[in-house]
Scaffold this motif. Structure first.
Motif, PDB file in Angstrom:
ATOM      1  N   LYS A  45       0.836  -1.203   0.000  1.00  0.00           N
ATOM      2  CA  LYS A  45       0.000   0.000   0.000  1.00  0.00           C
ATOM      3  C   LYS A  45       0.871   1.254   0.000  1.00  0.00           C
ATOM      4  CE  LYS A  45      -0.408  -0.562   4.961  1.00  0.00           C
ATOM      5  NZ  LYS A  45       0.234  -1.846   5.027  1.00  0.00           N
ATOM      6  N   LYS A  55      -4.400   8.599   4.312  1.00  0.00           N
ATOM      7  CA  LYS A  55      -5.047   7.874   3.215  1.00  0.00           C
ATOM      8  C   LYS A  55      -4.170   6.691   2.827  1.00  0.00           C
ATOM      9  CE  LYS A  55      -6.588   8.342  -1.558  1.00  0.00           C
ATOM     10  NZ  LYS A  55      -6.670   9.241  -2.717  1.00  0.00           N
ATOM     11  N   TYR A  56      -4.757   5.504   2.856  1.00  0.00           N
ATOM     12  CA  TYR A  56      -4.092   4.279   2.439  1.00  0.00           C
ATOM     13  C   TYR A  56      -4.657   3.887   1.078  1.00  0.00           C
ATOM     14  CZ  TYR A  56      -3.148   3.899   7.469  1.00  0.00           C
ATOM     15  OH  TYR A  56      -2.756   4.139   8.750  1.00  0.00           O
ATOM     16  N   THR A  57      -3.791   3.597   0.101  1.00  0.00           N
ATOM     17  CA  THR A  57      -4.235   3.113  -1.196  1.00  0.00           C
ATOM     18  C   THR A  57      -3.588   1.761  -1.434  1.00  0.00           C
ATOM     19  OG1 THR A  57      -4.376   5.379  -2.021  1.00  0.00           O
ATOM     20  CG2 THR A  57      -4.415   3.614  -3.656  1.00  0.00           C
ATOM     21  N   CYS A  63      -9.150   2.406  -1.627  1.00  0.00           N
ATOM     22  CA  CYS A  63      -8.645   3.495  -0.787  1.00  0.00           C
ATOM     23  C   CYS A  63      -9.370   3.482   0.547  1.00  0.00           C
ATOM     24  CB  CYS A  63      -8.865   4.845  -1.453  1.00  0.00           C
ATOM     25  SG  CYS A  63      -7.919   5.041  -2.951  1.00  0.00           S
ATOM     26  N   GLU A  65      -9.570   6.068   3.672  1.00  0.00           N
ATOM     27  CA  GLU A  65      -9.197   7.374   4.188  1.00  0.00           C
ATOM     28  C   GLU A  65      -9.623   7.461   5.644  1.00  0.00           C
ATOM     29  OE1 GLU A  65      -9.920  12.055   3.147  1.00  0.00           O
ATOM     30  OE2 GLU A  65     -10.310  10.547   1.613  1.00  0.00           O
ATOM     31  N   ASP A  86     -10.642   3.945  -6.192  1.00  0.00           N
ATOM     32  CA  ASP A  86     -10.217   4.985  -7.130  1.00  0.00           C
ATOM     33  C   ASP A  86     -10.310   4.556  -8.578  1.00  0.00           C
ATOM     34  OD1 ASP A  86      -9.743   7.256  -5.676  1.00  0.00           O
ATOM     35  OD2 ASP A  86      -7.578   6.988  -5.535  1.00  0.00           O
TER      36      ASP A  86
END
Length: 88
Positions: A45, A55-57, A63, A65, A86
């Motif tokens: 991530k 915010k982790y993607t 995602c 947040e 996203d």
């Protein structure tokens, strides 16, 4: 005089443990869940600190947040998590 723990000792231990836990959460926000059977800590991530929190993607576009709102007058922190993709 009896030896051992009474209810006041247990309450004090619980208060100390909760205080340590809350302080640790302030230093490093914990996030505990599994995604496709993999613990969050082990997922690939990107982590970005935003104006409102973190915010982790994840690699597949999911995602998470974590918005953090502080209320210093009441010594309270509010965490709100938003989940979205996203790639949609």
């Amino acid at each position: 005089m009896t030896k051992g723990l009474n209810s006041n000792h247990l309450k004090l231990i619980a208060i100390i443990a909760m205080t340590i836990d809350h302080i640790a959460d302030l230093i490093y926000p914990g996030f505990s869940f599994k995604y496709n059977g993999v613990p969050f800590e082990e997922l690939e991530k990107t982590v970005v600190e935003t104006e409102k929190g973190i915010k982790y993607t994840l690699s597949d576009g999911l995602c998470i947040e974590c918005r953090i709102e502080r209320f210093p007058k009441y010594n309270v922190i509010k965490w709100t998590n938003y989940w979205y993709n996203d790639t949609d």
